[in-house]
Write an enzyme that holds these catalytic residues in place. Structure first.
Site, PDB file in Angstrom:
ATOM      1  N   ASP A  31       0.864  -1.185   0.000  1.00  0.00           N
ATOM      2  CA  ASP A  31       0.000   0.000   0.000  1.00  0.00           C
ATOM      3  C   ASP A  31       0.894   1.227   0.000  1.00  0.00           C
ATOM      4  OD1 ASP A  31      -2.410  -1.401   0.043  1.00  0.00           O
ATOM      5  OD2 ASP A  31      -2.471  -1.470   2.230  1.00  0.00           O
TER       6      ASP A  31
ATOM      7  N   ASP B 134      -6.942  -1.590  -4.565  1.00  0.00           N
ATOM      8  CA  ASP B 134      -7.997  -1.262  -3.604  1.00  0.00           C
ATOM      9  C   ASP B 134      -8.972  -0.249  -4.193  1.00  0.00           C
ATOM     10  OD1 ASP B 134      -6.619  -2.880  -1.774  1.00  0.00           O
ATOM     11  OD2 ASP B 134      -5.567  -1.166  -0.889  1.00  0.00           O
TER      12      ASP B 134
END
Length: 163
Positions: free
Chosen positions: A113, A131
């Protein structure tokens, strides 16, 4: 519709992996916070759990990857019955995002991330392109379900013909 969805899935998976390669190889060596705006930064975060790092460290990354693959298989079966281009794109975005994150779990044991939003004392957990695609895909499916309900209103058979 199947090809449309698979094209969307493939595009998202490739862009997701390219963005993660860029972050790992070019930007985060060494890891640091790169402020882009007053509310957005690039960071390096390893998500060993599911959404928002829930269940982090409580299960093998292979279990999370297996669950994601099972969801992808279910979505592929659903996709075979879809006759709406937007629904196909939404499903494709979800599949592509899931595949991008599965690749990370298998390669690194965690999901990479790096997108980080914040405002004042409010901080959103770091996320990635996969995401984002999953979120947009789910949003498309939710909006379509409301629109579909409106299209069928007054038609008890739900077959799309006027009542």
């Amino acid at each position: 519709m199947y090809r449309t969805a698979l094209a969307a899935a493939g595009l998202i998976a490739v862009l997701d992996q390219l963005s993660k390669w860029w972050i790992l190889a070019e930007l985060m060596d060494p890891p640091r916070v790169i402020s882009v705006t007053s509310f957005f930064a690039l960071v390096l975060a390893w998500n060993r759990g599911v959404s928002f790092s829930l269940f982090s460290g409580q299960a093998s990354p292979y279990i999370f990857a297996g669950v994601a693959v099972a969801i992808v298989v279910g979505l592929l079966f659903w996709l075979r019955r879809v006759d709406n281009r937007w629904v196909a794109v939404g499903i494709g975005l979800i599949i592509g995002g899931a595949i991008g994150n599965v690749i990370d779990r298998l390669r690194f044991g965690a999901v990479v991330d790096f997108l980080y939003l914040h405002a004042g004392n409010f901080y959103w957990p770091a996320f990635n392109l996969a995401d984002s695609a999953i979120t947009i895909g789910v949003g498309i499916l939710i909006i379509d379900s409301f629109l579909d309900r409106g299209r069928r209103k007054g038609n008890p058979t739900g077959d799309g013909r006027e009542a």
